[in-house]
Write a protein that holds these residues in place. Sequence first.
Motif, mmCIF file in Angstrom:
data_model
loop_
_atom_site.group_PDB
_atom_site.id
_atom_site.type_symbol
_atom_site.label_atom_id
_atom_site.label_comp_id
_atom_site.label_asym_id
_atom_site.label_seq_id
_atom_site.Cartn_x
_atom_site.Cartn_y
_atom_site.Cartn_z
ATOM 1 N N PRO A 41 0.802 -1.222 0.000
ATOM 2 C CA PRO A 41 0.000 0.000 0.000
ATOM 3 C C PRO A 41 0.837 1.275 0.000
ATOM 4 O O PRO A 41 0.405 2.305 -0.511
ATOM 5 N N ASP A 42 2.044 1.213 0.605
ATOM 6 C CA ASP A 42 2.931 2.371 0.678
ATOM 7 C C ASP A 42 4.363 1.876 0.461
ATOM 8 O O ASP A 42 4.960 1.272 1.348
ATOM 9 N N VAL A 43 4.907 2.140 -0.726
ATOM 10 C CA VAL A 43 6.242 1.614 -1.052
ATOM 11 C C VAL A 43 7.320 2.167 -0.129
ATOM 12 O O VAL A 43 8.343 1.524 0.083
ATOM 13 N N HIS A 44 7.090 3.330 0.453
ATOM 14 C CA HIS A 44 8.088 3.930 1.343
ATOM 15 C C HIS A 44 8.189 3.179 2.670
ATOM 16 O O HIS A 44 9.175 3.328 3.389
ATOM 17 N N ALA A 45 7.188 2.358 2.975
ATOM 18 C CA ALA A 45 7.196 1.565 4.198
ATOM 19 C C ALA A 45 7.698 0.141 3.945
ATOM 20 O O ALA A 45 7.792 -0.644 4.886
ATOM 21 N N PHE A 46 8.024 -0.189 2.688
ATOM 22 C CA PHE A 46 8.491 -1.541 2.366
ATOM 23 C C PHE A 46 10.012 -1.589 2.495
ATOM 24 O O PHE A 46 10.718 -0.897 1.755
ATOM 25 N N PRO A 47 10.533 -2.390 3.416
ATOM 26 C CA PRO A 47 11.989 -2.460 3.605
ATOM 27 C C PRO A 47 12.705 -2.895 2.323
ATOM 28 O O PRO A 47 12.349 -3.901 1.718
ATOM 29 N N GLY A 48 13.674 -2.099 1.896
ATOM 30 C CA GLY A 48 14.455 -2.444 0.715
ATOM 31 C C GLY A 48 13.790 -2.131 -0.609
ATOM 32 O O GLY A 48 14.247 -2.594 -1.661
ATOM 33 N N HIS A 49 12.709 -1.333 -0.593
ATOM 34 C CA HIS A 49 12.042 -0.972 -1.845
ATOM 35 C C HIS A 49 13.042 -0.363 -2.820
ATOM 36 O O HIS A 49 13.876 0.455 -2.429
ATOM 37 N N ILE A 50 12.978 -0.777 -4.065
ATOM 38 C CA ILE A 50 13.848 -0.233 -5.111
ATOM 39 C C ILE A 50 13.056 0.839 -5.847
ATOM 40 O O ILE A 50 11.997 0.560 -6.408
ATOM 41 N N THR A 51 13.558 2.043 -5.858
ATOM 42 C CA THR A 51 12.865 3.152 -6.513
ATOM 43 C C THR A 51 13.359 3.303 -7.948
ATOM 44 O O THR A 51 14.494 3.713 -8.179
ATOM 45 N N CYS A 52 12.504 2.931 -8.891
ATOM 46 C CA CYS A 52 12.821 3.158 -10.303
ATOM 47 C C CYS A 52 12.205 4.485 -10.759
ATOM 48 O O CYS A 52 12.763 5.163 -11.603
#
Length: 163
Positions: A100-111
């Motif tokens: 629901p919130d990529v900023h809260a996902f540990p290790g999210h890769i921002t493309c």
Amino acid sequence: MAEVTLDLRGTPKAEAYGELKRHVEAVLEGIDDEIAAMSTMSCLLHHAFGHLWTGFYRVVQPGKLLRVGPYQGTLGCLEIKFGKGVCGAAAATRETVVVPDVHAFPGHITCDGRSQSEIVVPVFGPTRELIAVLDIDSEHKATFDEVDRRELEALMGWFSRKR
């Protein structure tokens, strides 16, 4: 029908996915090429729902590495290791991941920095081998839910059917 690109924004999700599924089946009738199917599904999903990024990461080293495949949207990450980011997590667990919130996902890769929420669905071939993951990003938080999970998993069933 192939020249029609659906816009299903504003249509209730379950109804929209039903219409999309019928359209995908008609367009891909007689096709057995996975890359052509990935390209077609990326386009139809992207435009039907107005997502930020819609596409596939293909398994190029089983259990180790995904590489960008057909997609719609801004430049994607070229390679993702299994276990890294949302795509790598879905590949490693072989399960759909809804964020629901990529900023809260540990290790999210921002493309693409505009991404706020994401869903990644594993794609299996006819012998249940993982061949890819479907990655969809949205500019809005909490875009994806159980309906998306269920319907996208069913749509990805196209790849597991023997053609």
